[in-house]
Enzyme design. Structure first.
Site, PDB file in Angstrom:
ATOM      1  N   GLY A  57       0.804  -1.144  -0.029  1.00 54.73           N
ATOM      2  CA  GLY A  57      -0.058   0.165   0.137  1.00 54.73           C
ATOM      3  C   GLY A  57       0.746   1.394   0.101  1.00 54.73           C
ATOM      4  O   GLY A  57       2.065   1.268  -0.379  1.00 54.73           O
ATOM      5  N   CYS A  58       0.214   2.342   0.620  1.00 55.57           N
ATOM      6  CA  CYS A  58       1.102   3.627   0.595  1.00 55.57           C
ATOM      7  C   CYS A  58       2.358   3.478   1.393  1.00 55.57           C
ATOM      8  O   CYS A  58       2.257   2.956   2.130  1.00 55.57           O
ATOM      9  CB  CYS A  58       0.131   4.671   1.270  1.00 55.57           C
ATOM     10  SG  CYS A  58       1.077   6.199   1.470  1.00 55.57           S
ATOM     11  N   PHE A  59       3.313   3.941   0.699  1.00 57.12           N
ATOM     12  CA  PHE A  59       4.683   3.660   1.286  1.00 57.12           C
ATOM     13  C   PHE A  59       4.836   4.713   2.392  1.00 57.12           C
ATOM     14  O   PHE A  59       5.912   4.502   3.327  1.00 57.12           O
ATOM     15  CB  PHE A  59       5.737   3.855   0.279  1.00 57.12           C
ATOM     16  CG  PHE A  59       5.940   5.072  -0.560  1.00 57.12           C
ATOM     17  CD1 PHE A  59       5.161   6.154  -0.452  1.00 57.12           C
ATOM     18  CD2 PHE A  59       6.237   4.832  -2.105  1.00 57.12           C
ATOM     19  CE1 PHE A  59       5.030   7.215  -1.261  1.00 57.12           C
ATOM     20  CE2 PHE A  59       6.325   6.002  -2.841  1.00 57.12           C
ATOM     21  CZ  PHE A  59       5.535   7.283  -2.487  1.00 57.12           C
TER      22      PHE A  59
END
Length: 235
Positions: A57-59
């Site tokens: 997902g979002c880093f």
């Protein structure tokens, strides 16, 4: 700051919920942590440092979690799975490049093993049963993936996924893909250390800060209060 419309839209969707969950701790997380067993097979700790690449997902949140793990010497947000010429945030955000938002982790295997990092990744950093999305973020760039840098990493990862699936520790099968690392491209500077630099940002408050609290609660021996920031790391 440049930000894709997909990320901006997701922020609008979580903002109202954020107001209600401020101060709620891990209970307010979009994705709850899952208590899971350690891997039955782990790597043999060698000398020097090792590198592993995680996509979940979002880093921002994945980087933030690993920056708080003892033994991690650096954790860099970036892109993996695609080509160098498309490794820019706005391009990756179209979902058409083959890239995943990923975090390259350099660690000392004598202090924290690859298997332990996998346990943290599957338990608190993301939900490995969500196919091509995480929480509010949708697209293949948010897929769950492991880009291995050694044959032993692949064996540990594949056996661990099989172990967790057979134990039914998650309500659905794990969809994490394991593939060889073909390149890692660091993300733009404004993405690095984003969680630490923006602790009141609505997306961070609702989706990511609970992950840090879960790490502290479930892995107290591995947790360090001061994150290893990219801005303070050399090499």
């Amino acid at each position: 700051m440049s930000m894709s419309s997909r990320r901006r839209n997701s922020l609008a969707g979580v903002f109202a919920a954020t107001i209600l969950t401020l101060g709620a701790g891990a209970a307010g997380a979009a994705e709850e942590a899952v208590v899971i067993p350690p891997p039955a097979m782990d790597e043999t700790a060698g000398s020097g440092t090792e590198t592993a690449i995680f996509a979940g997902g979002c880093f921002w949140g994945v980087q933030g979690v690993f920056q708080h793990v003892n033994g991690v010497e650096n954790a860099v947000s970036g892109y993996a799975g695609g080509e160098a010429e498309t490794a820019q945030y706005e391009t990756v955000s179209t979902g058409s490049t083959g890239h995943a938002e990923a975090v390259e982790v350099r660690f000392d295997p004598k202090k924290v093993t690859y298997g332990r990092l996998l346990q943290i990744f599957f338990s608190v950093a993301h939900n490995p049963t969500q196919l091509n999305f995480q929480g509010p973020d949708r697209g293949t760039q948010y897929r769950s993936a492991l880009f291995v840098t050694a044959a032993e990493q692949r064996e540990v990862a594949e056996r661990y996924i099989d172990q967790l699936d057979k134990a039914h520790v998650f309500p659905k099968p794990i969809v994490t893909k394991v593939s060889d690392a073909r390149g890692f491209y660091p993300a733009e500077a404004y993405h690095q250390d984003f969680l630490t630099r923006n602790p009141t940002y609505p997306y961070i408050v609702y989706n990511d800060l609970p992950k840090i609290e879960n790490l502290k609660s479930l892995f107290p021996a591995d947790y360090r209060s001061q994150p290893m920031l990219v801005g303070k790391t050399k090499g």
